[in-house]
Motif scaffolding. Structure first.
Motif, PDB file in Angstrom:
ATOM      1  N   ARG A 106      -9.082  34.105  35.496  1.00 44.96           N
ATOM      2  CA  ARG A 106      -9.095  32.900  34.644  1.00 44.96           C
ATOM      3  C   ARG A 106      -7.819  32.786  33.800  1.00 44.96           C
ATOM      4  NH1 ARG A 106     -12.882  29.831  36.824  1.00 44.96           N
ATOM      5  NH2 ARG A 106     -15.059  30.274  36.324  1.00 44.96           N
ATOM      6  N   LYS A 107      -6.990  33.840  33.798  1.00 44.47           N
ATOM      7  CA  LYS A 107      -5.736  33.840  33.020  1.00 44.47           C
ATOM      8  C   LYS A 107      -5.985  33.562  31.532  1.00 44.47           C
ATOM      9  CE  LYS A 107      -3.525  34.083  36.999  1.00 44.47           C
ATOM     10  NZ  LYS A 107      -3.282  35.424  37.523  1.00 44.47           N
ATOM     11  N   MET A 108      -7.118  34.082  31.053  1.00 45.40           N
ATOM     12  CA  MET A 108      -7.455  33.906  29.642  1.00 45.40           C
ATOM     13  C   MET A 108      -6.547  34.818  28.802  1.00 45.40           C
ATOM     14  SD  MET A 108     -11.419  34.234  28.431  1.00 45.40           S
ATOM     15  CE  MET A 108     -12.274  33.112  29.492  1.00 45.40           C
ATOM     16  N   SER A 109      -6.303  34.461  27.573  1.00 48.88           N
ATOM     17  CA  SER A 109      -5.536  35.362  26.699  1.00 48.88           C
ATOM     18  C   SER A 109      -6.411  36.578  26.379  1.00 48.88           C
ATOM     19  CB  SER A 109      -5.152  34.658  25.409  1.00 48.88           C
ATOM     20  OG  SER A 109      -6.308  34.487  24.594  1.00 48.88           O
ATOM     21  N   ARG A 110      -5.765  37.728  26.078  1.00 47.41           N
ATOM     22  CA  ARG A 110      -6.538  38.933  25.782  1.00 47.41           C
ATOM     23  C   ARG A 110      -7.473  38.708  24.603  1.00 47.41           C
ATOM     24  NH1 ARG A 110      -6.704  43.854  27.492  1.00 47.41           N
ATOM     25  NH2 ARG A 110      -4.905  43.471  28.828  1.00 47.41           N
ATOM     26  N   ARG A 111      -6.956  38.040  23.593  1.00 51.84           N
ATOM     27  CA  ARG A 111      -7.748  37.757  22.398  1.00 51.84           C
ATOM     28  C   ARG A 111      -9.028  36.979  22.761  1.00 51.84           C
ATOM     29  NH1 ARG A 111      -7.171  36.063  16.884  1.00 51.84           N
ATOM     30  NH2 ARG A 111      -9.352  36.078  16.254  1.00 51.84           N
ATOM     31  N   ASN A 112      -8.864  35.911  23.534  1.00 58.52           N
ATOM     32  CA  ASN A 112     -10.022  35.100  23.910  1.00 58.52           C
ATOM     33  C   ASN A 112     -10.975  35.866  24.809  1.00 58.52           C
ATOM     34  OD1 ASN A 112      -9.133  32.979  22.442  1.00 58.52           O
ATOM     35  ND2 ASN A 112      -8.326  31.798  24.174  1.00 58.52           N
ATOM     36  N   ALA A 113     -10.408  36.651  25.738  1.00 60.83           N
ATOM     37  CA  ALA A 113     -11.255  37.413  26.659  1.00 60.83           C
ATOM     38  C   ALA A 113     -12.071  38.450  25.885  1.00 60.83           C
ATOM     39  CB  ALA A 113     -10.399  38.088  27.726  1.00 60.83           C
ATOM     40  N   GLU A 114     -11.455  39.079  24.901  1.00 57.84           N
ATOM     41  CA  GLU A 114     -12.182  40.099  24.136  1.00 57.84           C
ATOM     42  C   GLU A 114     -13.226  39.468  23.220  1.00 57.84           C
ATOM     43  OE1 GLU A 114      -9.332  42.838  22.427  1.00 57.84           O
ATOM     44  OE2 GLU A 114      -8.934  43.718  24.408  1.00 57.84           O
ATOM     45  N   ASP A 115     -12.899  38.317  22.644  1.00 62.00           N
ATOM     46  CA  ASP A 115     -13.907  37.617  21.822  1.00 62.00           C
ATOM     47  C   ASP A 115     -15.110  37.222  22.678  1.00 62.00           C
ATOM     48  OD1 ASP A 115     -12.307  37.860  19.638  1.00 62.00           O
ATOM     49  OD2 ASP A 115     -11.654  35.761  19.582  1.00 62.00           O
ATOM     50  N   LEU A 116     -14.804  36.719  23.865  1.00 63.80           N
ATOM     51  CA  LEU A 116     -15.877  36.324  24.781  1.00 63.80           C
ATOM     52  C   LEU A 116     -16.718  37.548  25.164  1.00 63.80           C
ATOM     53  CD1 LEU A 116     -17.246  34.302  26.732  1.00 63.80           C
ATOM     54  CD2 LEU A 116     -15.463  34.854  28.392  1.00 63.80           C
ATOM     55  N   ALA A 117     -16.042  38.655  25.499  1.00 62.66           N
ATOM     56  CA  ALA A 117     -16.757  39.874  25.896  1.00 62.66           C
ATOM     57  C   ALA A 117     -17.663  40.360  24.768  1.00 62.66           C
ATOM     58  CB  ALA A 117     -15.763  40.970  26.282  1.00 62.66           C
ATOM     59  N   MET A 118     -17.179  40.311  23.542  1.00 67.12           N
ATOM     60  CA  MET A 118     -18.006  40.761  22.421  1.00 67.12           C
ATOM     61  C   MET A 118     -19.217  39.848  22.245  1.00 67.12           C
ATOM     62  SD  MET A 118     -16.789  43.603  21.521  1.00 67.12           S
ATOM     63  CE  MET A 118     -18.059  43.831  20.276  1.00 67.12           C
ATOM     64  N   ALA A 119     -19.005  38.547  22.406  1.00 67.77           N
ATOM     65  CA  ALA A 119     -20.129  37.612  22.292  1.00 67.77           C
ATOM     66  C   ALA A 119     -21.167  37.891  23.383  1.00 67.77           C
ATOM     67  CB  ALA A 119     -19.627  36.173  22.390  1.00 67.77           C
ATOM     68  N   LEU A 120     -20.690  38.225  24.582  1.00 62.83           N
ATOM     69  CA  LEU A 120     -21.620  38.501  25.680  1.00 62.83           C
ATOM     70  C   LEU A 120     -22.344  39.825  25.466  1.00 62.83           C
ATOM     71  CD1 LEU A 120     -19.481  37.143  28.626  1.00 62.83           C
ATOM     72  CD2 LEU A 120     -21.659  36.228  27.797  1.00 62.83           C
ATOM     73  N   LEU A 121     -21.667  40.805  24.883  1.00 60.13           N
ATOM     74  CA  LEU A 121     -22.348  42.070  24.590  1.00 60.13           C
ATOM     75  C   LEU A 121     -23.453  41.871  23.546  1.00 60.13           C
ATOM     76  CD1 LEU A 121     -19.386  44.612  24.740  1.00 60.13           C
ATOM     77  CD2 LEU A 121     -21.364  44.478  26.279  1.00 60.13           C
ATOM     78  N   GLU A 122     -23.216  40.943  22.592  1.00 57.25           N
ATOM     79  CA  GLU A 122     -24.290  40.559  21.652  1.00 57.25           C
ATOM     80  C   GLU A 122     -25.462  39.977  22.429  1.00 57.25           C
ATOM     81  OE1 GLU A 122     -24.691  40.566  18.374  1.00 57.25           O
ATOM     82  OE2 GLU A 122     -22.667  41.040  17.632  1.00 57.25           O
ATOM     83  N   LYS A 123     -25.119  39.108  23.363  1.00 56.92           N
ATOM     84  CA  LYS A 123     -26.150  38.395  24.117  1.00 56.92           C
ATOM     85  C   LYS A 123     -27.023  39.364  24.922  1.00 56.92           C
ATOM     86  CE  LYS A 123     -26.443  34.539  27.325  1.00 56.92           C
ATOM     87  NZ  LYS A 123     -26.661  33.386  26.441  1.00 56.92           N
ATOM     88  N   VAL A 124     -26.400  40.410  25.469  1.00 56.43           N
ATOM     89  CA  VAL A 124     -27.186  41.365  26.262  1.00 56.43           C
ATOM     90  C   VAL A 124     -27.638  42.563  25.410  1.00 56.43           C
ATOM     91  CG1 VAL A 124     -26.096  40.638  28.435  1.00 56.43           C
ATOM     92  CG2 VAL A 124     -25.171  42.611  27.202  1.00 56.43           C
ATOM     93  N   ASN A 125     -27.495  42.405  24.106  1.00 56.18           N
ATOM     94  CA  ASN A 125     -28.066  43.356  23.130  1.00 56.18           C
ATOM     95  C   ASN A 125     -27.445  44.744  23.112  1.00 56.18           C
ATOM     96  OD1 ASN A 125     -29.975  41.392  22.262  1.00 56.18           O
ATOM     97  ND2 ASN A 125     -31.198  41.847  24.085  1.00 56.18           N
ATOM     98  N   ILE A 126     -26.156  44.851  23.449  1.00 60.13           N
ATOM     99  CA  ILE A 126     -25.479  46.147  23.294  1.00 60.13           C
ATOM    100  C   ILE A 126     -24.074  45.960  22.688  1.00 60.13           C
ATOM    101  CG2 ILE A 126     -26.590  47.792  24.859  1.00 60.13           C
ATOM    102  CD1 ILE A 126     -24.837  46.733  27.132  1.00 60.13           C
ATOM    103  N   PRO A 127     -24.003  45.309  21.523  1.00 62.27           N
ATOM    104  CA  PRO A 127     -22.686  45.043  20.931  1.00 62.27           C
ATOM    105  C   PRO A 127     -21.951  46.321  20.548  1.00 62.27           C
ATOM    106  CG  PRO A 127     -24.436  44.512  19.374  1.00 62.27           C
ATOM    107  CD  PRO A 127     -25.097  44.784  20.694  1.00 62.27           C
ATOM    108  N   ASP A 128     -22.682  47.408  20.376  1.00 63.06           N
ATOM    109  CA  ASP A 128     -22.056  48.672  19.934  1.00 63.06           C
ATOM    110  C   ASP A 128     -21.466  49.474  21.098  1.00 63.06           C
ATOM    111  OD1 ASP A 128     -24.768  48.716  20.735  1.00 63.06           O
ATOM    112  OD2 ASP A 128     -25.004  50.745  19.932  1.00 63.06           O
ATOM    113  N   LYS A 129     -21.556  48.977  22.332  1.00 59.32           N
ATOM    114  CA  LYS A 129     -21.118  49.782  23.489  1.00 59.32           C
ATOM    115  C   LYS A 129     -19.759  49.365  24.063  1.00 59.32           C
ATOM    116  CE  LYS A 129     -24.842  52.307  23.659  1.00 59.32           C
ATOM    117  NZ  LYS A 129     -24.765  53.674  23.116  1.00 59.32           N
ATOM    118  N   ALA A 130     -19.040  48.521  23.345  1.00 55.33           N
ATOM    119  CA  ALA A 130     -17.784  47.982  23.887  1.00 55.33           C
ATOM    120  C   ALA A 130     -16.799  49.076  24.299  1.00 55.33           C
ATOM    121  CB  ALA A 130     -17.138  47.044  22.859  1.00 55.33           C
ATOM    122  N   GLY A 131     -16.751  50.166  23.520  1.00 60.14           N
ATOM    123  CA  GLY A 131     -15.757  51.203  23.800  1.00 60.14           C
ATOM    124  C   GLY A 131     -16.269  52.327  24.688  1.00 60.14           C
ATOM    125  N   ALA A 132     -17.530  52.225  25.122  1.00 58.64           N
ATOM    126  CA  ALA A 132     -18.114  53.302  25.938  1.00 58.64           C
ATOM    127  C   ALA A 132     -17.676  53.177  27.396  1.00 58.64           C
ATOM    128  CB  ALA A 132     -19.636  53.234  25.851  1.00 58.64           C
TER     129      ALA A 132
END
Ligand code: ADP
Ligand code: MG
Length: 240
Positions: A106-132
């Motif tokens: 999608r050629k998204m910027s890193r900032r936008n991709a990471e914000d999106l990823a964090m929002a999705l981790l909230e959605k799937v109920n594991i926001p604390d696992k981003a660095g695992a």
């Protein structure tokens, strides 16, 4: 959103899909069930053309998958796929697994991709696992990362092939809960699963396959309370 017209597929001599005609509307949640070897995985793999067909026509979001100029990269960006085996990249963190395709495809910027990823981790109920790393997660958590990774491409369709079959029983519901949320939000979903509670609760339609054929197709109420064919009755008597 998805249309099969008299689709046939063979693996050598094996007639694995036999005259499949099927229409799935935008926002519909369809569950496919049936005995092992009946062609369920092959059918959903055809939807993003992981499998070519020999006869008939498949149209996904107005793209004829048999057209010589079909854009497979676009197609696969629009169709998320979650497998029984989670297929996460083991050497990448959860965040890296989720941002990879948005960055590359999608050629998204890193900032936008990471914000999106964090929002999705909230959605799937594991926001604390981003660095695992995947190996540090339970099966249920890995599968939820796989779902988040699929959603990061902002797909129009999500395909699930037995997403809970490899999970320990106590982890099945945490994955089904995420799928139920998606279904209620209006995602178009095709789910191969034997989780009949899920089928009853959120599906619009249940399809029963046997021997490469679409044997029965009905609303969940009718499918479970009033199955039409003997083969469906026999199947349900074994799994319910
Ligand atoms: P299901 O998902 O319902 O268990 P599949 O779609 O995986 O069924 O398989 C349907 C049939 O096609 C099975 O008999 C299987 O062995 C066969 N099959 C699946 N993939 C291949 C392949 N790549 N080559 C040859 N035969 C295959
Ligand atoms: Mg299968």
């Amino acid at each position: 959103m998805i249309e099969f017209e008299h689709v046939h597929k063979w693996f050598g001599e094996l007639h694995v899909l036999s005259d499949i005609t099927l229409t799935i509307q935008k926002g519909e949640v369809v569950v496919i069930c049936g005995p092992s070897g009946s062609g369920k995985s092959t059918l959903i793999r055809c939807i993003n053309r992981l499998e070519p067909i020999q006869r008939g026509r498949i149209v996904v979001d107005s793209q004829d998958l048999g057209a010589p100029d079909v854009n497979l990269k676009m197609l696969r960006a629009e169709v998320g796929f979650v497998f029984q085996q989670f297929n996460l990249y083991p050497h990448m963190t959860v965040l890296e697994n989720i941002t990879l395709a948005p960055l590359m495809v999608r050629k998204m910027s890193r900032r936008n991709a990471e914000d999106l990823a964090m929002a999705l981790l909230e959605k799937v109920n594991i926001p604390d696992k981003a660095g695992a790393y995947p190996a540090q997660l339970s099966g249920g958590q890995q599968q939820r990362v796989a779902i988040a990774r699929g959603l990061a491409m902002k797909p129009k369709i999500m395909l699930f092939d037995e997403p809970t079959s490899a999970l320990d029983p106590e982890m099945i519901n945490e994955v089904l809960d995420v799928m139920k949320t998606l279904a209620r939000e209006g995602m178009t979903m095709v789910c191969v699963t034997h989780e009949m509670g899920f089928a009853r609760e959120v599906s619009d339609r249940v399809i029963f396959m046997d021997g490469g054929k679409l044997v029965e197709e009905n609303s969940p109420e009718e499918f479970f309370n009033n199955p039409q064919s003997e083969r469906t009755k026999e199947f349900l008597s074994k799994i319910l």
